[in-house]
Scaffold this motif. Sequence first.
Motif, PDB file in Angstrom:
ATOM      1  N   GLN A 129      50.873  10.619 -47.135  1.00 45.80           N
ATOM      2  CA  GLN A 129      50.403   9.137 -47.178  1.00 45.80           C
ATOM      3  C   GLN A 129      49.367   8.947 -46.390  1.00 45.80           C
ATOM      4  OE1 GLN A 129      51.751   6.692 -49.089  1.00 45.80           O
ATOM      5  NE2 GLN A 129      54.166   7.503 -49.620  1.00 45.80           N
ATOM      6  N   ALA A 130      49.040   9.554 -45.580  1.00 41.75           N
ATOM      7  CA  ALA A 130      47.721   9.496 -44.423  1.00 41.75           C
ATOM      8  C   ALA A 130      46.509  10.031 -45.069  1.00 41.75           C
ATOM      9  CB  ALA A 130      48.211  10.066 -43.060  1.00 41.75           C
ATOM     10  N   ALA A 131      46.896  11.019 -45.724  1.00 43.21           N
ATOM     11  CA  ALA A 131      45.777  11.675 -46.580  1.00 43.21           C
ATOM     12  C   ALA A 131      45.102  10.893 -47.510  1.00 43.21           C
ATOM     13  CB  ALA A 131      46.273  13.048 -47.173  1.00 43.21           C
ATOM     14  N   ALA A 132      46.211  10.269 -48.334  1.00 37.18           N
ATOM     15  CA  ALA A 132      45.582   9.229 -49.502  1.00 37.18           C
ATOM     16  C   ALA A 132      44.905   8.182 -48.881  1.00 37.18           C
ATOM     17  CB  ALA A 132      46.699   9.020 -50.322  1.00 37.18           C
ATOM     18  N   LYS A 133      45.503   7.679 -47.859  1.00 34.22           N
ATOM     19  CA  LYS A 133      44.901   6.296 -47.339  1.00 34.22           C
ATOM     20  C   LYS A 133      43.577   6.568 -46.704  1.00 34.22           C
ATOM     21  CE  LYS A 133      49.307   3.921 -46.869  1.00 34.22           C
ATOM     22  NZ  LYS A 133      50.298   3.045 -45.723  1.00 34.22           N
ATOM     23  N   THR A 134      43.486   7.674 -45.982  1.00 36.51           N
ATOM     24  CA  THR A 134      42.089   8.303 -45.376  1.00 36.51           C
ATOM     25  C   THR A 134      41.206   8.584 -46.439  1.00 36.51           C
ATOM     26  OG1 THR A 134      43.320   9.482 -43.540  1.00 36.51           O
ATOM     27  CG2 THR A 134      41.007   9.778 -43.794  1.00 36.51           C
ATOM     28  N   LYS A 135      41.499   8.987 -47.446  1.00 38.60           N
ATOM     29  CA  LYS A 135      40.343   9.281 -48.433  1.00 38.60           C
ATOM     30  C   LYS A 135      40.087   8.072 -49.511  1.00 38.60           C
ATOM     31  CE  LYS A 135      39.394  12.746 -52.017  1.00 38.60           C
ATOM     32  NZ  LYS A 135      37.915  13.075 -51.443  1.00 38.60           N
ATOM     33  N   TYR A 136      40.949   7.276 -49.842  1.00 40.99           N
ATOM     34  CA  TYR A 136      40.782   6.179 -50.860  1.00 40.99           C
ATOM     35  C   TYR A 136      41.082   4.623 -50.128  1.00 40.99           C
ATOM     36  CZ  TYR A 136      41.797  10.404 -53.734  1.00 40.99           C
ATOM     37  OH  TYR A 136      41.859  11.556 -54.278  1.00 40.99           O
ATOM     38  N   GLY A 137      41.649   4.594 -49.072  1.00 35.77           N
ATOM     39  CA  GLY A 137      42.031   3.371 -48.368  1.00 35.77           C
ATOM     40  C   GLY A 137      43.491   3.055 -48.962  1.00 35.77           C
ATOM     41  N   GLU A 138      43.406   1.572 -48.935  1.00 37.59           N
ATOM     42  CA  GLU A 138      44.686   0.968 -49.302  1.00 37.59           C
ATOM     43  C   GLU A 138      45.083   1.463 -50.718  1.00 37.59           C
ATOM     44  OE1 GLU A 138      47.345  -0.234 -47.590  1.00 37.59           O
ATOM     45  OE2 GLU A 138      45.742   0.092 -45.696  1.00 37.59           O
ATOM     46  N   ILE A 139      46.511   2.022 -50.943  1.00 39.93           N
ATOM     47  CA  ILE A 139      46.783   2.446 -52.456  1.00 39.93           C
ATOM     48  C   ILE A 139      47.913   1.438 -52.786  1.00 39.93           C
ATOM     49  CG2 ILE A 139      45.898   4.917 -52.367  1.00 39.93           C
ATOM     50  CD1 ILE A 139      49.129   5.739 -51.498  1.00 39.93           C
ATOM     51  N   SER A 140      48.094   1.485 -54.040  1.00 41.22           N
ATOM     52  CA  SER A 140      49.380   0.606 -54.614  1.00 41.22           C
ATOM     53  C   SER A 140      50.576   1.183 -54.127  1.00 41.22           C
ATOM     54  CB  SER A 140      49.107   0.459 -56.019  1.00 41.22           C
ATOM     55  OG  SER A 140      49.394   1.782 -56.677  1.00 41.22           O
ATOM     56  N   GLU A 141      51.520   0.307 -54.263  1.00 44.26           N
ATOM     57  CA  GLU A 141      52.751   0.710 -53.987  1.00 44.26           C
ATOM     58  C   GLU A 141      53.587   1.766 -54.961  1.00 44.26           C
ATOM     59  OE1 GLU A 141      57.302  -1.286 -53.341  1.00 44.26           O
ATOM     60  OE2 GLU A 141      55.749  -2.624 -53.680  1.00 44.26           O
ATOM     61  N   LYS A 142      53.046   1.466 -56.093  1.00 42.14           N
ATOM     62  CA  LYS A 142      53.323   2.621 -57.024  1.00 42.14           C
ATOM     63  C   LYS A 142      52.934   3.964 -56.637  1.00 42.14           C
ATOM     64  CE  LYS A 142      53.473   3.668 -62.139  1.00 42.14           C
ATOM     65  NZ  LYS A 142      52.843   3.157 -63.609  1.00 42.14           N
ATOM     66  N   ASP A 143      51.917   3.992 -56.371  1.00 37.56           N
ATOM     67  CA  ASP A 143      51.045   5.285 -56.023  1.00 37.56           C
ATOM     68  C   ASP A 143      51.843   5.651 -54.811  1.00 37.56           C
ATOM     69  OD1 ASP A 143      49.480   5.634 -58.306  1.00 37.56           O
ATOM     70  OD2 ASP A 143      47.959   4.213 -57.242  1.00 37.56           O
ATOM     71  N   SER A 144      52.159   5.130 -53.853  1.00 43.59           N
ATOM     72  CA  SER A 144      52.581   5.183 -52.478  1.00 43.59           C
ATOM     73  C   SER A 144      54.218   6.066 -52.858  1.00 43.59           C
ATOM     74  CB  SER A 144      52.957   4.355 -51.741  1.00 43.59           C
ATOM     75  OG  SER A 144      53.723   4.411 -50.415  1.00 43.59           O
ATOM     76  N   GLU A 145      54.809   5.385 -54.151  1.00 44.36           N
ATOM     77  CA  GLU A 145      56.132   5.720 -54.361  1.00 44.36           C
ATOM     78  C   GLU A 145      55.908   7.368 -54.921  1.00 44.36           C
ATOM     79  OE1 GLU A 145      59.245   4.783 -53.520  1.00 44.36           O
ATOM     80  OE2 GLU A 145      58.283   3.339 -52.265  1.00 44.36           O
ATOM     81  N   ARG A 146      54.988   7.358 -55.678  1.00 48.77           N
ATOM     82  CA  ARG A 146      54.422   8.791 -56.573  1.00 48.77           C
ATOM     83  C   ARG A 146      54.332   9.745 -55.519  1.00 48.77           C
ATOM     84  NH1 ARG A 146      49.503   7.908 -60.114  1.00 48.77           N
ATOM     85  NH2 ARG A 146      50.004  10.176 -60.651  1.00 48.77           N
ATOM     86  N   ILE A 147      53.728   9.431 -54.168  1.00 48.63           N
ATOM     87  CA  ILE A 147      53.408  10.579 -53.377  1.00 48.63           C
ATOM     88  C   ILE A 147      54.910  10.755 -52.519  1.00 48.63           C
ATOM     89  CG2 ILE A 147      52.393  10.712 -51.007  1.00 48.63           C
ATOM     90  CD1 ILE A 147      50.031   9.342 -52.018  1.00 48.63           C
ATOM     91  N   LYS A 148      55.736   9.823 -52.391  1.00 46.27           N
ATOM     92  CA  LYS A 148      56.852  10.193 -51.825  1.00 46.27           C
ATOM     93  C   LYS A 148      57.765  11.185 -52.839  1.00 46.27           C
ATOM     94  CE  LYS A 148      57.591   5.816 -49.304  1.00 46.27           C
ATOM     95  NZ  LYS A 148      58.561   4.448 -49.440  1.00 46.27           N
ATOM     96  N   ALA A 149      57.708  10.958 -53.929  1.00 46.71           N
ATOM     97  CA  ALA A 149      58.436  11.566 -54.944  1.00 46.71           C
ATOM     98  C   ALA A 149      57.826  13.125 -55.131  1.00 46.71           C
ATOM     99  CB  ALA A 149      58.504  11.006 -56.445  1.00 46.71           C
ATOM    100  N   ARG A 150      56.450  13.303 -54.958  1.00 43.22           N
ATOM    101  CA  ARG A 150      55.826  14.274 -55.021  1.00 43.22           C
ATOM    102  C   ARG A 150      56.232  15.253 -53.799  1.00 43.22           C
ATOM    103  NH1 ARG A 150      52.055  16.347 -58.376  1.00 43.22           N
ATOM    104  NH2 ARG A 150      51.771  15.414 -60.133  1.00 43.22           N
ATOM    105  N   SER A 151      56.369  14.631 -52.756  1.00 41.64           N
ATOM    106  CA  SER A 151      56.900  15.205 -51.577  1.00 41.64           C
ATOM    107  C   SER A 151      58.182  15.750 -51.661  1.00 41.64           C
ATOM    108  CB  SER A 151      57.056  14.247 -50.359  1.00 41.64           C
ATOM    109  OG  SER A 151      55.648  13.592 -50.218  1.00 41.64           O
ATOM    110  N   ALA A 152      59.026  15.125 -52.064  1.00 38.74           N
ATOM    111  CA  ALA A 152      60.416  15.717 -52.210  1.00 38.74           C
ATOM    112  C   ALA A 152      60.649  16.805 -53.360  1.00 38.74           C
ATOM    113  CB  ALA A 152      61.333  14.606 -52.839  1.00 38.74           C
TER     114      ALA A 152
END
Length: 232
Positions: A129-152
Amino acid sequence: MEIIRLIGILIIVVGFIFKFDTIAVVLIAALVTALVSGISFFEFLSLMGEAFVSNRLVTLFLLTLPMIGIAERAGLRQQAVHILEKISGITAGRLFSIYMVFRELAGTFSIRMQGHTQFVRPLIEPMSQAAAKTKYGEISEKDSERIKARSAATENFGNFFAQNTFVAASGVLLITSTLESLGYAISPVDIVVATVPVALMALVIVIISNILFDRSMQRKYGQVNQDKKEGK
């Protein structure tokens, strides 16, 4: 009335439909099934105890929970995120690919670990999540959930496809003994040799998927960040 022995399945279905406590539903279903099958209450307790002792390794992850709680309270997640923010060029997809390599190597050397509780939840997910926010700034809740899913999912892929790449892994021994009982002469090495290409294919597919994920994130947020820099 042999069909009455299937009442446990009905209890589980009804319990899940009405969202009752899962553990309670399963235990009640097991108890009722035992009673209608002619097993006494004390015999049922004995069977449950033997099953628990035989599979006690499954509950070892509980020992890690206090350690994880203490580490998080001491700021483990914050420190991991802080370190990641200093690494230029890192993306969520690249982090997942690195973890996939690490997870498959762990399986190859038979390093057993509870990946979701020990790594994904306290480290990999917040770092991605930090990597995405560092590179792109604030991301949508949907993309945040996609990152969670990819982590698992990365943990699941690495564990599933590489767990039999160690010659003495429990899965390898189980497959070998099962095939031998069916009359097939096979050794644990044969199972490992057949598993390694599958594990490598899974690694390549996951890396390609992560590259495509990074590109989709770049297309979605890259132009937005560029417009912000240009003051549009």
